[in-house]
Design an enzyme around this catalytic site. Structure first.
Site, mmCIF file in Angstrom:
data_model
loop_
_atom_site.group_PDB
_atom_site.id
_atom_site.type_symbol
_atom_site.label_atom_id
_atom_site.label_comp_id
_atom_site.label_asym_id
_atom_site.label_seq_id
_atom_site.Cartn_x
_atom_site.Cartn_y
_atom_site.Cartn_z
ATOM 1 C CB SER A 21 -1.004 0.033 1.282
ATOM 2 O OG SER A 21 -1.566 1.193 1.348
ATOM 3 N N GLY A 72 2.747 11.249 4.639
ATOM 4 C CA GLY A 72 1.605 11.555 5.416
ATOM 5 C C GLY A 72 0.147 11.247 4.989
ATOM 6 C CG LEU A 73 -1.502 7.648 5.345
ATOM 7 C CD1 LEU A 73 -1.898 7.400 6.798
ATOM 8 C CD2 LEU A 73 -1.428 6.700 4.452
ATOM 9 C CG ASN A 99 -3.837 0.763 3.733
ATOM 10 O OD1 ASN A 99 -4.002 1.727 4.184
ATOM 11 N ND2 ASN A 99 -3.396 -0.409 3.997
ATOM 12 C CG ASN A 127 -1.869 2.793 7.688
ATOM 13 O OD1 ASN A 127 -1.253 2.255 8.765
ATOM 14 N ND2 ASN A 127 -1.451 3.488 6.785
ATOM 15 C CB CYS A 130 0.813 5.400 8.325
ATOM 16 S SG CYS A 130 2.062 6.690 7.653
ATOM 17 C CG ASN A 192 3.517 0.683 7.582
ATOM 18 O OD1 ASN A 192 4.411 1.431 6.725
ATOM 19 N ND2 ASN A 192 2.032 1.136 7.481
ATOM 20 C CB THR A 193 8.149 2.309 6.858
ATOM 21 O OG1 THR A 193 7.120 3.232 7.289
ATOM 22 C CG2 THR A 193 7.737 2.190 5.237
ATOM 23 N N GLY A 217 12.571 -0.500 1.648
ATOM 24 C CA GLY A 217 13.622 -1.080 0.721
ATOM 25 C C GLY A 217 14.452 -2.354 1.171
#
Lengths: 301, 262
Positions: A21, A72-73, A99, A127, A130, A192-193, A217
């Site tokens: 996403s 920031g979505l 999402n 989500n 984030c 997620n990140t 990544g």
């Protein structure tokens, strides 16, 4: 003949490859590069109840073997999404996972309710992870009670399978996975990140206007594989694994760790054909190793 | 149709300190035009993202593109080492580019169109000058440099009346491009500009009632409009997210100055 079909929450995916996403919009931009019919699913960019403007720029920067983002979505809100993006996706023979993001539980519920009964949507990915917004998202994913509460409420307000997308920015991912499962989640997706920071030493400034951003990544892949392994062994619901996947071999690694399906995220930016390359790579691996059914390797280590 | 594909380096030259001129044979050239850009990849897996670089020229046979860039970091430093025959991966063609038909109408015949380039914003104006001249538009170019280390000037002279500004006054008007426009009493129908943000802000004010097309840059990731990394505030609601944030990589990089909030 090799079989790549996998099943999550009763939904059959033609192959286990989706995209992460936020890295693929609603598929429109990448449909110039990728035949969306070939994907297991399209996972949309996070959509809220109303349009969100996102963060100030710079929103992205490169880091060693990956990148940081603090978008920031930014999103057009559920109404535009349903009028524009879902009709686009409906044309394709792929599964659609929407999402959902929000600042409050009520925001999430509003989106989920609007999508209830909409046959164009196969599942919801929630989500709660984030790291780039001040309210909502990760705040729900880092607190067990909040995660339990939002998962239960969403389950009570939708007829769609619910996938809780978890954040790696927690002390014990197994605990969060168990909370999601206990509250009724049909599946979980991770990672997620990872929250990161970069400083521009020439200008003595943060590289991102938001100061912090989410790292993604290939550089985060080992962390993601470890967390997918831990989470999938803590719960019995399916896990969708992601974090730096670039090749079929990477996808196989996540599946051996316990993922039933995988998502390609940042690598779409590096190689717009990455999703197709991953599908091809999985098939090549299966042929090379005489694997007839991809399900054989899930959690095999 | 966008694609990622390998190009082949035809040549690379140094035009001025830190300014490189790279000619690449690529199928992308067939659809490239002024104001668009390509994403250029390094062969180093630690530097993954494409570097957005504007198109300075498209060959007459539409088989190669020319990129004139400044070495500003590790990625562009890698590019500066590319030699004839080397392969380089390109993503493109990206961005909207300049609408030469609209510019032609706004150039209003005799006064013509004023092209303003500052620093590494100069290269994309060269292909624009070429395309506009070919379309029969009168072109006036004013290019601004730091000092006497100028580049591409002789080529601008082929397509336009050319003026120069330099910050230190070593060539042309001392000051910026707008100082040169005022000093030479240059009249114009509309403006096209690329350069640093303070320059573009000043041009937006200077243009007043006349139209100024400005080319913006921002940190980018995907380059194709999916990640929403490179946005600019817009005066009207943007068509993608409906939040007054347009995507520079796809809705731009060329915007009418009046449309954006710099």
């Amino acid at each position: 003949m090799i079989k790549t079909e996998v099943e999550i929450a009763g939904i059959k995916f033609k192959n286990p490859v989706m995209e992460g996403s936020g890295t693929f919009g609603s598929g429109m931009e990448y449909s110039e590069f990728v035949d969306l019919n070939k994907l297991g699913a399209v996972v949309t960019k996070g959509v809220a109840n109303v349009p969100w403007p996102g963060n100030p720029t710079p929103r992205v920067c490169e880091v060693y073997g990956g990148m940081l983002n603090a978008i920031g979505l930014q999103n057009p809100g559920i109404d535009v999404f349903m009028e524009r993006d879902l009709p686009f996706l409906e044309k394709y023979d792929t599964k659609v996972i929407v999402n959902v993001c929000g600042k409050s539980v009520a925001d999430y519920l509003e989106v989920c309710e609007k999508l209830t009964g909409d046959s164009r949507v196969d599942a919801l990915e929630i989500n709660v992870s984030c790291p780039n917004v001040k309210e909502g998202a990760i705040a729900f994913g880092t607190d067990k009670k909040a995660l339990d509460d939002i998962t239960r409420q969403i389950k009570a307000h939708t007829d769609k399978p619910v996938i809780m997308k978890l954040t790696p920015n927690v002390t014990d991912i197994s605990e969060m996975a168990k909370v999601a499962e206990g509250a009724g989640a049909d599946a979980i997706s991770l990672i997620n990140t990872i929250t990161g920071m970069k400083i521009d030493i020439e200008r003595r400034r943060f590289a991102l206007a938001n100061k912090t951003g989410g790292m993604s990544g290939p550089a985060i892949k080992p962390v993601a594989v470890r967390m997918v392994y831990q989470a999938s062994h803590a719960v019995s619901i399916p896990v969708i694994g992601m974090g730096g996947i670039a090749t079929g071999d990477d996808a196989i690694e996540f599946m051996m760790a316990g993922a039933t399906a995988v998502s390609v995220g940042m690598m779409n930016f590096v190689n717009p054909y990455a999703t197709l390359d991953v599908i091809k790579g999985i098939e090549e691996y299966m042929t090379r190793h005489g694997i007839e059914d991809i399900n054989e390797i899930i959690g095999c280590v | 149709m966008k694609s990622k594909s390998k190009g082949k380096v035809i040549s690379q030259k140094i035009l001025a300190p830190g300014i490189y001129d790279l000619e690449i044979e690529t199928t992308l050239a067939s659809s490239a035009h002024a104001g668009q850009f390509v994403g250029v990849f390094t062969d180093d897996a630690s530097l993954l993202l494409p570097r957005p670089i504007s198109i300075c020229g498209v060959s007459d046979d539409k088989k190669s593109i020319r990129l004139v860039y400044r070495v500003a970091g590790k990625g562009t430093d890698k590019f500066s080492r590319l030699k004839e025959g080397d392969e380089v991966s390109l993503l493109g063609v990206l961005g909207n580019g300049y609408d030469t038909e609209k510019i032609k109408q706004l150039s209003n015949g005799t006064p013509g169109v004023l092209l303003l380039g500052g620093g590494i914003g100069i290269p994309p104006m060269l292909e624009l000058a070429k395309e506009l001249k070919a379309a029969g538009v009168k072109v006036i170019s004013v290019m601004g440099y730091r000092d006497d280390k100028t580049f591409l000037l002789d080529e601008f002279k082929k397509y336009s009346d050319t003026y120069v500004a330099s910050e230190d006054g070593s060539v042309g008007t001392k000051g910026n491009v707008l100082d040169a426009v005022r000093e030479n009493n240059i009249d114009f129908g509309c403006i096209c500009a690329c350069g640093p943000l303070p320059m573009l802000k000043a041009i937006k004010t200077f243009a007043g009632e006349k139209t100024a097309f400005i080319s913006l840059e921002e940190r980018m990731a995907c380059g194709v409009g999916a990640c929403l990394g490179c946005v600019v505030k817009t005066t009207a609601v943007d068509h993608h997210s409906h939040v007054n944030n347009a995507r520079i990589c796809t809705d731009g990089p060329v915007f009418e100055a009046s449309e954006v909030d710099l």
